[in-house]
Design a protein around this motif. Structure first.
Motif, PDB file in Angstrom:
ATOM      1  N   MET A  16       0.856  -1.196   0.000  1.00 40.10           N
ATOM      2  CA  MET A  16       0.000   0.000   0.000  1.00 40.10           C
ATOM      3  C   MET A  16       0.881   1.231   0.000  1.00 40.10           C
ATOM      4  N   LEU A  17       0.434   2.230  -0.739  1.00 35.50           N
ATOM      5  CA  LEU A  17       1.191   3.472  -0.801  1.00 35.50           C
ATOM      6  C   LEU A  17       0.208   4.628  -0.921  1.00 35.50           C
ATOM      7  N   GLY A  18       0.342   5.608  -0.065  1.00 30.96           N
ATOM      8  CA  GLY A  18      -0.476   6.814  -0.145  1.00 30.96           C
ATOM      9  C   GLY A  18       0.248   7.857  -0.982  1.00 30.96           C
ATOM     10  N   VAL A  19      -0.468   8.448  -1.936  1.00 33.90           N
ATOM     11  CA  VAL A  19       0.100   9.485  -2.789  1.00 33.90           C
ATOM     12  C   VAL A  19      -0.898  10.623  -2.928  1.00 33.90           C
ATOM     13  N   GLU A  20      -0.390  11.804  -3.213  1.00 36.95           N
ATOM     14  CA  GLU A  20      -1.267  12.928  -3.527  1.00 36.95           C
ATOM     15  C   GLU A  20      -1.130  13.224  -5.010  1.00 36.95           C
ATOM     16  N   TYR A  48      -6.239   8.021   7.333  1.00 40.44           N
ATOM     17  CA  TYR A  48      -5.600   7.556   6.106  1.00 40.44           C
ATOM     18  C   TYR A  48      -5.723   6.040   6.012  1.00 40.44           C
ATOM     19  N   MET A  49      -6.341   5.577   4.943  1.00 42.09           N
ATOM     20  CA  MET A  49      -6.537   4.148   4.741  1.00 42.09           C
ATOM     21  C   MET A  49      -5.210   3.405   4.676  1.00 42.09           C
ATOM     22  N   THR A  50      -4.189   4.043   4.141  1.00 45.92           N
ATOM     23  CA  THR A  50      -2.884   3.392   4.026  1.00 45.92           C
ATOM     24  C   THR A  50      -2.181   3.242   5.376  1.00 45.92           C
ATOM     25  N   ASP A  51      -2.750   3.799   6.445  1.00 44.62           N
ATOM     26  CA  ASP A  51      -2.252   3.535   7.800  1.00 44.62           C
ATOM     27  C   ASP A  51      -2.913   2.287   8.375  1.00 44.62           C
ATOM     28  N   GLY A  52      -3.862   1.715   7.628  1.00 46.95           N
ATOM     29  CA  GLY A  52      -4.582   0.519   8.069  1.00 46.95           C
ATOM     30  C   GLY A  52      -3.949  -0.737   7.508  1.00 46.95           C
ATOM     31  N   TYR A  53      -4.795  -1.695   7.186  1.00 45.76           N
ATOM     32  CA  TYR A  53      -4.327  -3.016   6.754  1.00 45.76           C
ATOM     33  C   TYR A  53      -4.935  -3.388   5.414  1.00 45.76           C
ATOM     34  N   LEU A  54      -4.166  -4.116   4.623  1.00 46.90           N
ATOM     35  CA  LEU A  54      -4.628  -4.640   3.339  1.00 46.90           C
ATOM     36  C   LEU A  54      -4.524  -6.156   3.405  1.00 46.90           C
ATOM     37  N   GLU A  55      -5.657  -6.835   3.195  1.00 47.62           N
ATOM     38  CA  GLU A  55      -5.663  -8.294   3.241  1.00 47.62           C
ATOM     39  C   GLU A  55      -6.784  -8.812   2.354  1.00 47.62           C
ATOM     40  N   ALA A  66     -13.463   0.046   9.743  1.00 46.80           N
ATOM     41  CA  ALA A  66     -14.338  -0.122   8.580  1.00 46.80           C
ATOM     42  C   ALA A  66     -13.532  -0.834   7.498  1.00 46.80           C
ATOM     43  N   VAL A  67     -14.183  -1.738   6.752  1.00 44.54           N
ATOM     44  CA  VAL A  67     -13.497  -2.535   5.745  1.00 44.54           C
ATOM     45  C   VAL A  67     -14.125  -2.260   4.383  1.00 44.54           C
ATOM     46  N   PHE A  68     -13.269  -2.047   3.386  1.00 48.93           N
ATOM     47  CA  PHE A  68     -13.700  -1.710   2.031  1.00 48.93           C
ATOM     48  C   PHE A  68     -13.052  -2.658   1.026  1.00 48.93           C
ATOM     49  N   ASP A  69     -13.755  -2.957  -0.055  1.00 48.87           N
ATOM     50  CA  ASP A  69     -13.207  -3.713  -1.175  1.00 48.87           C
ATOM     51  C   ASP A  69     -12.387  -2.740  -2.020  1.00 48.87           C
ATOM     52  N   VAL A  70     -11.108  -3.044  -2.268  1.00 53.61           N
ATOM     53  CA  VAL A  70     -10.267  -2.103  -3.017  1.00 53.61           C
ATOM     54  C   VAL A  70     -10.622  -2.053  -4.498  1.00 53.61           C
ATOM     55  N   LYS A  71     -11.283  -3.079  -5.020  1.00 50.27           N
ATOM     56  CA  LYS A  71     -11.653  -3.086  -6.434  1.00 50.27           C
ATOM     57  C   LYS A  71     -12.866  -2.197  -6.703  1.00 50.27           C
ATOM     58  N   THR A  72     -13.816  -2.202  -5.769  1.00 52.27           N
ATOM     59  CA  THR A  72     -15.086  -1.505  -5.994  1.00 52.27           C
ATOM     60  C   THR A  72     -15.309  -0.319  -5.063  1.00 52.27           C
ATOM     61  N   GLY A  73     -14.565  -0.264  -3.953  1.00 52.04           N
ATOM     62  CA  GLY A  73     -14.772   0.760  -2.938  1.00 52.04           C
ATOM     63  C   GLY A  73     -15.906   0.434  -1.986  1.00 52.04           C
ATOM     64  N   GLU A  74     -16.613  -0.661  -2.248  1.00 54.87           N
ATOM     65  CA  GLU A  74     -17.794  -1.046  -1.463  1.00 54.87           C
ATOM     66  C   GLU A  74     -17.442  -1.250   0.007  1.00 54.87           C
ATOM     67  N   VAL A  75     -18.348  -0.787   0.890  1.00 50.95           N
ATOM     68  CA  VAL A  75     -18.200  -1.016   2.327  1.00 50.95           C
ATOM     69  C   VAL A  75     -18.569  -2.473   2.599  1.00 50.95           C
ATOM     70  N   LEU A  76     -17.658  -3.218   3.210  1.00 48.57           N
ATOM     71  CA  LEU A  76     -17.916  -4.612   3.559  1.00 48.57           C
ATOM     72  C   LEU A  76     -18.253  -4.774   5.036  1.00 48.57           C
ATOM     73  N   GLU A  77     -17.701  -3.885   5.869  1.00 47.97           N
ATOM     74  CA  GLU A  77     -18.004  -3.856   7.299  1.00 47.97           C
ATOM     75  C   GLU A  77     -18.001  -2.413   7.762  1.00 47.97           C
ATOM     76  N   GLY A  78     -18.999  -2.031   8.569  1.00 47.88           N
ATOM     77  CA  GLY A  78     -19.119  -0.674   9.092  1.00 47.88           C
ATOM     78  C   GLY A  78     -18.088  -0.407  10.167  1.00 47.88           C
ATOM     79  N   PRO A  79     -18.104   0.795  10.688  1.00 51.83           N
ATOM     80  CA  PRO A  79     -19.215   1.723  10.742  1.00 51.83           C
ATOM     81  C   PRO A  79     -19.405   2.621   9.513  1.00 51.83           C
TER      82      PRO A  79
END
Length: 102
Positions: A16-20, A48-55, A66-79
């Protein structure tokens, strides 16, 4: 829509890499051989999402998990309730390119 160079194709050896880019915070996420681009700010609260986890193709916010699908952006788990924005990605000239609205 305009294509912007975002990072080297290997994401500097990271998954994961955060860029502007053009004033937007973007998270680049490597899943297998593919790279996906989402907004890098959680839609629930500013983190920042890139401070979280990718799995398994999912990115987890470091603040409230909160968990998101990186392909679609869809929320998989709240809040979170709003999806992350996603952006087209291509690989060319040894770089990751991201297409953003003008």
């Amino acid at each position: 829509m305009t294509w912007h160079p975002a990072a080297s194709a290997d994401l500097n050896g990271k998954t994961m890499l955060g860029v502007e880019i053009a004033g937007r915070d973007i998270a680049l996420c490597k899943v297998g051989d593919a790279v996906f681009a989402t907004g890098n700010i959680c839609t629930h609260q500013h983190a920042y999402m890139t401070d979280g986890y990718l799995e398994d193709g999912c990115i987890e916010c470091p603040l409230h998990q909160a968990v998101f699908d990186v392909k679609t952006g869809e929320v998989l788990e709240g809040p979170a309730r709003e999806p992350l924005p996603v952006y087209p990605v291509k690989m060319a000239e040894g770089q990751v390119w991201v297409e953003l609205p003008d």
